[in-house]
Write a protein that holds these residues in place. Structure first.
Motif, mmCIF file in Angstrom:
data_model
loop_
_atom_site.group_PDB
_atom_site.id
_atom_site.type_symbol
_atom_site.label_atom_id
_atom_site.label_comp_id
_atom_site.label_asym_id
_atom_site.label_seq_id
_atom_site.Cartn_x
_atom_site.Cartn_y
_atom_site.Cartn_z
ATOM 1 N N GLN A 106 5.242 6.387 4.005
ATOM 2 C CA GLN A 106 4.496 6.354 2.738
ATOM 3 C C GLN A 106 4.704 5.026 2.013
ATOM 4 O O GLN A 106 3.835 4.559 1.273
ATOM 5 N N ILE A 107 5.887 4.452 2.222
ATOM 6 C CA ILE A 107 6.168 3.180 1.539
ATOM 7 C C ILE A 107 5.541 2.012 2.278
ATOM 8 O O ILE A 107 4.971 1.106 1.678
ATOM 9 N N GLU A 108 5.637 2.054 3.595
ATOM 10 C CA GLU A 108 5.254 0.894 4.387
ATOM 11 C C GLU A 108 3.822 0.959 4.904
ATOM 12 O O GLU A 108 3.248 -0.084 5.213
ATOM 13 N N GLY A 109 3.284 2.160 5.036
ATOM 14 C CA GLY A 109 1.942 2.284 5.602
ATOM 15 C C GLY A 109 1.840 1.585 6.957
ATOM 16 O O GLY A 109 0.833 0.959 7.276
ATOM 17 N N ASP A 110 2.883 1.699 7.736
ATOM 18 C CA ASP A 110 2.948 0.989 9.016
ATOM 19 C C ASP A 110 3.018 2.025 10.138
ATOM 20 O O ASP A 110 3.838 2.941 10.101
ATOM 21 N N SER A 111 2.156 1.831 11.135
ATOM 22 C CA SER A 111 2.065 2.859 12.178
ATOM 23 C C SER A 111 3.329 2.992 12.997
ATOM 24 O O SER A 111 3.508 3.982 13.685
ATOM 25 N N ARG A 112 4.227 2.001 12.930
ATOM 26 C CA ARG A 112 5.416 2.167 13.759
ATOM 27 C C ARG A 112 6.245 3.368 13.316
ATOM 28 O O ARG A 112 6.921 3.981 14.137
ATOM 29 N N SER A 145 1.377 20.230 7.938
ATOM 30 C CA SER A 145 0.137 19.672 7.366
ATOM 31 C C SER A 145 0.397 18.439 6.507
ATOM 32 O O SER A 145 -0.502 17.613 6.316
ATOM 33 N N SER A 146 1.608 18.288 6.028
ATOM 34 C CA SER A 146 1.879 17.118 5.179
ATOM 35 C C SER A 146 2.162 15.857 5.993
ATOM 36 O O SER A 146 2.423 14.803 5.415
ATOM 37 N N TYR A 147 2.130 15.964 7.305
ATOM 38 C CA TYR A 147 2.383 14.790 8.146
ATOM 39 C C TYR A 147 1.092 14.131 8.649
ATOM 40 O O TYR A 147 1.143 13.132 9.339
ATOM 41 N N ILE A 148 -0.044 14.708 8.303
ATOM 42 C CA ILE A 148 -1.292 14.237 8.904
ATOM 43 C C ILE A 148 -1.940 13.108 8.108
ATOM 44 O O ILE A 148 -2.344 12.098 8.668
ATOM 45 N N TYR A 149 -2.029 13.296 6.803
ATOM 46 C CA TYR A 149 -2.764 12.343 5.965
ATOM 47 C C TYR A 149 -1.889 11.788 4.847
ATOM 48 O O TYR A 149 -0.983 12.465 4.358
ATOM 49 N N SER A 150 -2.237 10.563 4.442
ATOM 50 C CA SER A 150 -1.721 10.023 3.190
ATOM 51 C C SER A 150 -2.895 9.397 2.455
ATOM 52 O O SER A 150 -3.882 8.977 3.062
ATOM 53 N N VAL A 151 -2.737 9.308 1.162
ATOM 54 C CA VAL A 151 -3.787 8.643 0.374
ATOM 55 C C VAL A 151 -3.186 7.721 -0.661
ATOM 56 O O VAL A 151 -2.063 7.900 -1.114
ATOM 57 N N ASN A 152 -3.963 6.733 -1.029
ATOM 58 C CA ASN A 152 -3.754 6.051 -2.301
ATOM 59 C C ASN A 152 -5.134 5.921 -2.931
ATOM 60 O O ASN A 152 -6.089 6.562 -2.471
ATOM 61 N N GLU A 153 -5.260 5.109 -3.937
ATOM 62 C CA GLU A 153 -6.515 5.235 -4.698
ATOM 63 C C GLU A 153 -7.764 4.826 -3.921
ATOM 64 O O GLU A 153 -8.858 5.265 -4.248
ATOM 65 N N ASN A 176 0.806 -1.211 0.000
ATOM 66 C CA ASN A 176 0.000 0.000 0.000
ATOM 67 C C ASN A 176 0.841 1.262 0.000
ATOM 68 O O ASN A 176 0.868 1.998 0.962
ATOM 69 N N PRO A 177 1.587 1.501 -1.065
ATOM 70 C CA PRO A 177 2.324 2.749 -1.085
ATOM 71 C C PRO A 177 1.328 3.902 -1.149
ATOM 72 O O PRO A 177 0.389 3.865 -1.934
ATOM 73 N N VAL A 178 1.557 4.830 -0.293
ATOM 74 C CA VAL A 178 0.642 5.949 -0.236
ATOM 75 C C VAL A 178 1.411 7.232 -0.489
ATOM 76 O O VAL A 178 2.639 7.224 -0.539
#
Lengths: 652, 652
Positions: free
Chosen positions: A347-353, A424-432, A5-7
């Motif tokens: 962004q690469i891992e989508g992992d909360s750690r 602000s760029s640290y709050i959200y990520s998206v993918n499709e 899930n790259p975001v």
């Protein structure tokens, strides 16, 4: 295809009780102050000379450069900060100021694209002959980042064109082809900047040159030795330099590095750039390398505040589990680089750690770098301070008990300003089909998914309250809303439109993922467990053996002399301590204060002269008052400690 | 008349299981080794050049001096050691060697009495122009001490005559009269040496010059500034010197000094000399000054080992209660100077608190300076060591994990040798009707009192056993036998000819004084309480907050990795720990080992990667094995700590 899930980072507008005032400070206080500093308009402050250097270069003068070889980067960081500020709120006056600065930068640019006032003024014709020491590409990288931020805010191409021309010059100059220099900058930064420029412009050569820098670094023969020999052959005088190759992360190719070594800021800037390269080239083995370096830092070389770099000497990482509290370096700039790096891995891992570590740095080791009024700064962020020692022991040279107004070497103040502006760029990520919520910060973001466009409003009193509300408006769309479950929250309650959701079945990599067609009025509520927790360190971390730290939510606390009297090392906290707390709006700009009556300190006669005794001192019950670590040193000077001795009961 | 009971050092012959082997080592190993070192006969060792310097000076050569400006003092310390060795046992071979060295020293002496190979070879004609830096009087002082010791051992006046001629030259050169230099040496030492020479020769001018040095030091205008200005006026090149005036104890006159500051060795050498002057001139206010400096050291600036000087930077005292264990300096030479100073105060005050400190230094911070085989030495005596840090943190620069064979700057090795050789003068003092027993060391001393001459035999297995037997022989005499009651002994039993004596009624200033006509066969037995004790530090001593140290009798213990595994900071010892112990003859040359099963250490999975956790680690019971601190680093390299975390039970 590789990552699950790259975001991608998704921007947002921050409307937050905790952060908005800090962003306002940057916009209203720091940016104007910095501009005056860059222009040498502040009475009593150390001279900057930055704008004067550019004027001199624009006028084609020779000589008279003021400041460090990286003085130009102060203007770059200011301009990037302005870009981020304008991304949140356009401001005509500020844009005018920035446009004038951009004009000046453009007029200082050489015909071949080069910009660098130190060489233009002091050493014309010697450009790129000492990339180890002279930060030319470091400055360039900061300007490229500024160009991207400013363009994204304003759509004005001017600075972007200037920097693309500079980038083209660098791309032509460095590389493996005949006639190119197989070098790389002593201070990494351009690696990640070129990727940003590539992402905006699509110019593949920027990406390729960045990859070259990442891969070439540390290979034999070492370029820094090669260029040094060339300078010596040319009859140049060189000072003896004792910095080891790992200071520059050029002791080995990054793929062969197993531990994070050398100058901490340089290290994490490089690792961030290398993470970008791994991502862009789908390079799994490079990704594994940077992930294992991340693990080394997070598992063995990071303070509980998220601070990194435990050695004043060479401002460096030292070795595993070596994290002295009074002699911490934990430079503010290193915290920022660490955040940049974590952001990329996230962004690469989508992992909360990764997001958990970002949060740790954000609310603690980063924020301690700036005073509550935004006017003074820590370079070094120790976890324990005794003013009596300050300046009196040579082996604790850098810890200061007060933030400084501005530094001769002004790397940290503008850096923290640009970071806060970019938050602000640290709050959200998206993918499709996923929207990640990494950080709980009041904000609004607009997103488009298959089927529609929606707005997400996040409302919270975080970090003081654990209640977060996300409200959907503006239409409907199908996607998965991925909410980070912070690792410190022992029990997190989720409610969708008032109905509790069991997170366990829908949690992946630390995110509770709620997949549905989201519509206007949908509300997600989250309740995090904000009970006070005692933190213990790994037993091999000598300096904190037998000690504990107090944390509530993401905020790490400390003891200050202002609340607890002096000799904080004498305090003990029971391992089963009860805590009380409350939010006090007029203390330290509004903080949640924690108290415990389950503390103890030695009772002794102040007139006692016995230095050593076989008697056991009595302990008396004491009250311990904890304030957020980031807020320390905003009152009278005094002792501070994050770690307190833990008093255990019974025998396990 | 002033002091109640001024006493004088009384020599003795040592016959002791603990100390005699150490004295034999000095005689049989160290003295011959040093002689070879001075003569550059040891392969692989750093060049000394000491004898070569004297040869060159004797031959009237110019240039070619090797070593430090204080290189000559190595020969002086060797010769003084030889003097002390011969005081215990005459040895024809050794005397021949020493006589040849004395011959050489004499032939190097200039017509005006001056001896100093550095100036004779390198700067002829510039003698006494830089007394701040060049140690000329420091060297002279050591030679004067050597002359006294050698004369007292052999009755041979040769070296005494040489040094009186040198002293006469110094007396003529320095002073307040017109044409004299109002200076004093940057490194105190000659002050106490001139008093020794005065006591032996009766030459009052030596005493007066010593007093001049003590009193003039620190007065305005500062002599070191005056002579520096003169050198600059003469066009001499001078390096920038950052050492503050207190480095040389010349920041203020000694009477105005309230804290022991600056270079620790220099400080205690000066204070010892000043104590002599106070004594000789019945100068109560000077005595009060040195006593208050003593109290400052003992109450606020002394390690539990008796080590002093807690800062590597300038090898200095730092400030009250600043006693870091890993970054201790605690130079071996400072311990020796501290003993010399305490010895002088003890003779004036007849108070056991001085003898108690001497004992603390003797069995701990002094003895740690030399390996059990006598062949390697610590300059720096830390109280906590982690080999993993050694050489890897710039802020712990000087701590070594292994003793070194010999040092380029060889001040400590010959100094500890001469101290051990001189130990017999620390055991007894006498005045006309008292015999003080300060230290419990197997020995024999002959004393004459009104009414007769007797011999006292002291027999003991001290410091491992608390039983001491003193037997009178050789006649009868009336006097008071004053036995020190060590402050660490919680209950001391005294028996006279088998009958217990109550000490409380006859104790003055820590000495049980038994007045009677002593006769052949009288036996005094003493039983000291040798139970293991836990020591705690003053609550303001931050570095040891919550920690305890193990002591038994006068011997302080430590934990070593060899017995306890690594990560010693993770160990805890119960405050009510039970101990077992035994003497093990073949461990570390025979030591009493202490064990406790009431220790605890953290249980954790070695694969654990969590650096911080809110979980509480379980503790598991562990065995802690303690060995004497002085014996550390005589096995494989490893961690060591004196202080261990104390685990308290219940709430007081």
């Amino acid at each position: 295809m590789r990552k699950m899930n790259p975001v991608a980072v998704s921007k947002a507008t921050i409307i937050d009780r905790f952060w908005s005032p800090r962003q306002d400070l940057v916009r209203d206080v720091v940016v104007p102050y910095q501009w005056e500093a860059l222009n040498d308009l502040i009475e009593g402050a150390e001279k900057s000379g930055t704008i004067a250097n550019f004027r001199a270069a624009a006028e084609g003068r020779i000589g008279g450069h003021h400041g460090f070889v990286f003085q130009d980067s102060d203007l770059a960081k200011w301009l990037e900060t302005v870009g981020f500020v304008l991304q949140q709120h356009r401001d005509e006056e500020l844009e005018k100021l920035a446009d004038a600065a951009i004009e000046l930068i453009g007029s200082a640019q050489m015909d071949n694209g080069y910009i660098g006032t130190y060489y233009q003024l002091q050493k014309p014709g010697e450009q790129w002959e000492n990339v180890r020491d002279d930060h030319e590409m470091y400055n360039a990288g900061h300007f490229m980042e500024a160009a991207v931020a400013y363009y994204e805010a304003t759509g004005n191409r001017k600075i972007l064109d200037i920097m693309c021309k500079f980038a083209d010059h660098i791309v032509a100059t460095f590389g493996a082809r005949a006639g190119q220099l197989p070098g790389y900058c002593g201070h990494p930064e351009i690696e990640l900047a070129l990727v940003k420029l590539y992402k905006l412009t699509g110019n593949q050569s920027y990406l390729e040159t960045s990859r070259f820098f990442v891969e070439e670094r540390g290979r034999e023969p070492k370029y820094f030795d090669v260029e040094l020999q060339k300078r010596l052959d040319d009859g140049r005088k060189e000072r003896v330099d004792r910095r080891p190759m790992d200071y520059f992360q050029s002791h080995a190719p990054i793929r062969e590095q197993r531990t994070a070594d050398g100058h901490a800021v340089r290290a994490v800037y490089l690792f961030a750039g290398a993470t970008d390269i791994a991502d862009e080239y789908n390079d799994d083995s490079l990704l594994e390398a940077v992930k294992s370096l991340w693990d080394n830092v997070v598992q063995r070389r990071m303070y509980v505040t998220g601070g990194i770099g435990s050695s004043d000497y060479f401002e460096a990482f030292s070795f595993d589990y070596d994290l002295p509290n009074d002699r911490a370096y934990a430079e503010t700039c290193a915290a920022i680089g660490f955040l940049n790096w974590g952001q990329r891995l996230l962004q690469i891992e989508g992992d909360s750690r990764y997001a958990d570590v970002i949060e740790r740095v954000l609310y603690n080791g980063l924020l301690s770098g700036i005073s509550l009024d935004g006017r003074s700064y820590f370079y070094v962020n120790p976890l324990e301070v005794w003013p009596v020692v300050s300046g009196r022991r040579d082996d604790i040279p850098s810890a200061r008990t007060r933030r400084q107004p501005w530094f001769g070497c002004a790397c940290c103040p503008p850096n923290i300003a640009r970071f806060i502006a970019s938050l602000s760029s640290y709050i959200y990520s998206v993918n499709e089909n996923e929207l990640y919520v990494h950080q709980y910060i009041g904000s609004r973001t607009e997103q488009t998914f298959k089927g529609g466009k929606i707005t997400v409003h996040q409302q919270t009193e975080y970090p003081w309250s654990g209640n977060v509300v996300l409200e959907i408006s503006g239409g409907s769309a199908e996607f998965s809303l991925a909410l980070r479950l912070p690792s410190w929250s022992k029990r997190t309650v989720l409610r969708l439109n008032g109905v509790e959701i069991e997170a366990s079945g829908i949690t992946e990599k630390g995110y509770a993922k709620i997949q549905r067609i989201w519509s206007e009025g949908d509300i997600i509520e989250m309740e995090l467990d904000m009970s006070v927790a005692l933190v213990r360190s790994h037993p091999e971390l000598r300096e904190t053996s037998g000690k504990t730290a107090v944390q509530r939510g993401p905020v790490l606390y400390c003891l200050e002399e202002a609340d607890n009297g002096a000799n904080l090392r004498d305090l003990q906290l029971s391992s089963d301590a009860a805590f009380e707390g409350q939010f006090i709006p007029d203390l330290l700009e509004g903080i949640y204060v924690i108290e415990s009556k389950d503390a103890w300190r030695t009772a002794y006669d102040a007139a006692s002269t016995e230095l050593y005794t076989t008697k056991r001192y009595n302990k008396k019950q004491a009250k311990a008052v904890f304030v957020p670590y980031y807020a320390w040193a905003n009152r009278e000077e005094g002792e501070m400690t994050v770690w307190i001795r833990e008093r255990e009961h019974g025998r396990e």
